[in-house]
Structure formats: structure tokens, C-alpha cells
Design a protein around this motif. Structure first.
Motif, PDB file in Angstrom:
ATOM      1  N   ARG A 156       1.372 -10.670  -1.040  1.00 53.77           N
ATOM      2  CA  ARG A 156       1.430  -9.700   0.067  1.00 53.77           C
ATOM      3  C   ARG A 156       2.256  -8.475  -0.334  1.00 53.77           C
ATOM      4  O   ARG A 156       1.874  -7.338  -0.052  1.00 53.77           O
ATOM      5  CB  ARG A 156       2.030 -10.377   1.299  1.00 53.77           C
ATOM      6  N   CYS A 159       0.334  -6.313  -2.847  1.00 47.03           N
ATOM      7  CA  CYS A 159      -0.735  -5.523  -2.233  1.00 47.03           C
ATOM      8  C   CYS A 159      -0.187  -4.357  -1.407  1.00 47.03           C
ATOM      9  O   CYS A 159      -0.951  -3.456  -1.032  1.00 47.03           O
ATOM     10  CB  CYS A 159      -1.615  -6.412  -1.364  1.00 47.03           C
ATOM     11  N   GLY A 160       1.096  -4.356  -1.116  1.00 52.94           N
ATOM     12  CA  GLY A 160       1.697  -3.236  -0.416  1.00 52.94           C
ATOM     13  C   GLY A 160       2.133  -2.120  -1.340  1.00 52.94           C
ATOM     14  O   GLY A 160       2.611  -1.074  -0.876  1.00 52.94           O
ATOM     15  N   ASP A 162       1.463   0.606  -4.759  1.00 50.91           N
ATOM     16  CA  ASP A 162       0.400   1.379  -5.401  1.00 50.91           C
ATOM     17  C   ASP A 162       0.030   0.704  -6.718  1.00 50.91           C
ATOM     18  O   ASP A 162       0.879   0.558  -7.610  1.00 50.91           O
ATOM     19  CB  ASP A 162       0.872   2.817  -5.664  1.00 50.91           C
ATOM     20  N   TYR A 237      -5.594 -10.766   1.203  1.00 50.82           N
ATOM     21  CA  TYR A 237      -4.701  -9.627   0.942  1.00 50.82           C
ATOM     22  C   TYR A 237      -5.231  -8.816  -0.247  1.00 50.82           C
ATOM     23  O   TYR A 237      -5.309  -7.592  -0.207  1.00 50.82           O
ATOM     24  CB  TYR A 237      -3.281 -10.102   0.631  1.00 50.82           C
ATOM     25  N   ASP A 240      -8.528  -6.947   0.629  1.00 48.50           N
ATOM     26  CA  ASP A 240      -8.297  -5.722   1.402  1.00 48.50           C
ATOM     27  C   ASP A 240      -7.745  -4.609   0.519  1.00 48.50           C
ATOM     28  O   ASP A 240      -8.138  -3.439   0.642  1.00 48.50           O
ATOM     29  CB  ASP A 240      -7.331  -5.997   2.550  1.00 48.50           C
ATOM     30  N   LYS A 241      -6.845  -4.972  -0.394  1.00 47.69           N
ATOM     31  CA  LYS A 241      -6.253  -3.970  -1.294  1.00 47.69           C
ATOM     32  C   LYS A 241      -7.315  -3.420  -2.246  1.00 47.69           C
ATOM     33  O   LYS A 241      -7.421  -2.193  -2.441  1.00 47.69           O
ATOM     34  CB  LYS A 241      -5.108  -4.594  -2.084  1.00 47.69           C
ATOM     35  N   GLU A 245      -8.674   0.444  -2.455  1.00 53.90           N
ATOM     36  CA  GLU A 245      -8.592   1.201  -3.710  1.00 53.90           C
ATOM     37  C   GLU A 245      -9.981   1.597  -4.193  1.00 53.90           C
ATOM     38  O   GLU A 245     -10.183   2.700  -4.710  1.00 53.90           O
ATOM     39  CB  GLU A 245      -7.881   0.357  -4.772  1.00 53.90           C
ATOM     40  N   THR A 295     -14.391  -7.264  -5.140  1.00 60.76           N
ATOM     41  CA  THR A 295     -13.124  -7.196  -4.402  1.00 60.76           C
ATOM     42  C   THR A 295     -12.505  -8.551  -4.098  1.00 60.76           C
ATOM     43  O   THR A 295     -11.383  -8.604  -3.580  1.00 60.76           O
ATOM     44  CB  THR A 295     -13.331  -6.437  -3.076  1.00 60.76           C
TER      45      THR A 295
END
Length: 325
Positions: A156, A159-160, A162, A237, A240-241, A245, A295
Motif C-alpha cells: 500500500r 503504491c502511494g 511515484d 493496490y 490501481d497503481k 500510471e 495491470t
């Protein structure tokens, strides 16, 4: 603190703790055998003792896997952010917050081990051995529950940040395929606790004859659901990341493609063959590759591995029920 001690000792000699636990588990039975000349140990107890003996090895392997994964992430994260992520992760894994799991599990394991030992009519020395060693097993199991929780927190946090993804990476996942492999390792270590399923079903049979199968099914389901919940939350997670991107990279690429097309369509002179072909080549080589970036960070191998991992508790439970039937 206990995790740090296990890792520290294992760095020097990985065999010390397993051997010590094996001797501790075997000593009461050796005393009983010397007194009576006979030795009786159920396979349910043997499975539990075996997991306890190898638990330091599992913790050590989990720590090494965590080191490997954080080293792998260096290529995708800014150095300062990576240093902060590593510091937070190791702080979590070595924190005493595993006690939130360890103390309740210690109580549960101790309670049921005492009931089992008394009901099975074991000699006093063996009763104490079963109770003490299973209490320690519950405490160690808490570290396993905490470990998979930390794994989810790590993903988590990752994924927060960059991430420097490469849509041209050969793995087809922007370079993050090994995130899925790491999650499989963490799940496999967690599901090693399935060695206690035979003991649990034995206790249910002893003290809840009518509802033993229902309780056993619910317990196994809850155990599997927690492990799979942590695994799939982490997968989502990352999904979604990667999706965010991918959309960002795709938008940037689309702008380049539009500019190339406008250069062909809006020119005053007749465009050259190179000008006409360039947008098409760019689309085939670059833009379409971005669109094809997957993904969900698992491939066929990872899928087979996670299915096999989940099948460990299912198979143990199934064979246990068949053996009893």
C-alpha cells in the motif's frame, strides 16, 4: 523484539533455534519413554510441534524475502523515498505490534492444548509439554499473522509513491511482475500454519461432537479468507497503481502521436514517405506497447503458485476429514 532476536540469531547460525526447539519438544517424550518404556504421540501433536520447530526458519526466510523485495524496488522508487519506505517497513516488522495477534493466539492455543492434553489422558510431564509448546506456537503464529499484515502495508505504501515504470519492460507489467512473486512468498509462509488444522479438528471432535465439522469448516474458511484477503488487497493496490500510471503514460504518448499526425496533415508541402510512416511506426512500436501493458501483477506461474499455496490448508483439511471418516 522477538522477531529481531530470531533474525539476529539466524544470521549467525540458522540451525540454532530449530535445533533448540526440536530438543525442547523431544525432551519430555524422552523422559516419558525412559519411565514407561513406551511412546505415544499423535500425528496432530507431531504436526504442530514440527511447525514450531521450523517457525524460526520461516521467519528468517520471510525477512530475507523482504530484504530482496526492497532491494528490487530500488529501480522504481526515488532513493530518498525508498530509504523512507525501507525504514518504515523494517520498523514495522521488528515492532512489538505483532502482540496484537500473538497474545490472543497464545491464549487460544494454550486453552485448547490444555483441554486436549487432559482429555487425552497424557502423563503430567507430557501435558505440560503440550501446553507450553503449543502456547509458544500460538505466540509464534502471531508473528506470521503480523508478517502478512506488514506485507499488505508495504504494498500500500509502495503504491502511494511515484514509481518509475517502464512500459517496454519485457515482463509486460512495467517492471512490477515480481511484486506478484513476493506476494506469493508471503502467502505461502502464512499458509504454512495449516499444520495446525489436524489439531484443531481433533479438539473440535473432542468437545463439540455435533458441530465439529461446521466449526472446523468455519475456522479453516476464516483462516484462508484472512490470508487471501491480504493477498488480493495487495494485488488490487498494485492494479490501481499500474492502471493509473498506464493511463498517464498513455495520455503523454497520445499527445506525441497527435503531434506527429498534425505534422503530416497540416504541412503545406507534400509530406515525405518518412513523415507519413513515422506516426504509424510510433504507434506500433511505442503507443500500442503501452496499451498492452498488463495491470494485474501475476503471470501463469504466479497464478499456479498462489493456487497451490491456498490448496495447502484445503488439502490438509480434506485429508484430515477423510482419515477420520
Amino acid at each position: 523484539m522477538l522477531t529481531r532476536c530470531i533474525v539476529s540469531v539466524s544470521k549467525k547460525n540458522p540451525a540454532i533455534l530449530p535445533l533448540s526447539l526440536a530438543l525442547a519438544a523431544a525432551l519430555p517424550y524422552a523422559v516419558e519413554f525412559a519411565d514407561t518404556g513406551s511412546l505415544h504421540i499423535s500425528y496432530q501433536i507431531a504436526f504442530g510441534f514440527f511447525w514450531l520447530v521450523v517457525s524460526p526458519v520461516l521467519i528468517w526466510y520471510g525477512y530475507r524475502s523482504l530484504e530482496w523485495f526492497l532491494e528490487y524496488l530500488k529501480d522504481f522508487i526515488d532513493p530518498d523515498a525508498h530509504a523512507a519506505l525501507s525504514e518504515k517497513t523494517f520498523s514495522d516488522i521488528f515492532s512489538s505490534r505483532h502482540l496484537y495477534f500473538s497474545f490472543p493466539l497464545l491464549f487460544v492455543f494454550t486453552f485448547f492444548a490444555k483441554l486436549y492434553a487432559g482429555h487425552a489422558g497424557l502423563a503430567p510431564v507430557l501435558q505440560w509439554a503440550v501446553v507450553v509448546l503449543f502456547a509458544l506456537s500460538g505466540f509464534m503464529a502471531g508473528i506470521g499473522f503480523w508478517g502478512i499484515w506488514v506485507m499488505e502495508k508495504l504494498i500500500r505504501r509502495m503504491c502511494g509513491l511515484d514509481l518509475k515504470l517502464d512500459p517496454f519492460c519485457i515482463d509486460g507489467y512495467g517492471g512490477l511482475l515480481y511484486v506478484g512473486r513476493f506476494l506469493v512468498i508471503g502467502s505461502a509462509l502464512y499458509f504454512s500454519g495449516s499444520m495446525y488444522i489436524p489439531f484443531a479438528t481433533e479438539v473440535f471432535d473432542m468437545f463439540s461432537k455435533e458441530n465439529s465439522v461446521i466449526i472446523a469448516y468455519i475456522s479453516v474458511f476464516a483462516y484462508i479468507a484472512f490470508g487471501l484477503g491480504m493477498y488480493f488487497r495487495s494485488i488490487l493496490y498494485v492494479h490501481d497503481k499500474l492502471l493509473a500510471e498506464k493511463m498517464r503514460i498513455d495520455d503523454d504518448s497520445q499527445e506525441v502521436l497527435y503531434r506527429l499526425q498534425e505534422g503530416v496533415m497540416n504541412g503545406n508541402d507534400t509530406p515525405s514517405l518518412e513523415q507519413v510512416v513515422r506516426p504509424y511506426v510510433y504507434y506500433v512500436v511505442h503507443h500500442s506497447r503501452i496499451n498492452g501493458m498488463r495491470t494485474f501483477p501475476y503471470d501463469t506461474k504466479s497464478l499456479i503458485e498462489i493456487i497451490a499455496t491456498v490448496m495447502i490448508p484445503v488439502l490438509i483439511f480434506t485429508f484430515e476429514q477423510l482419515f477420520r471418516g
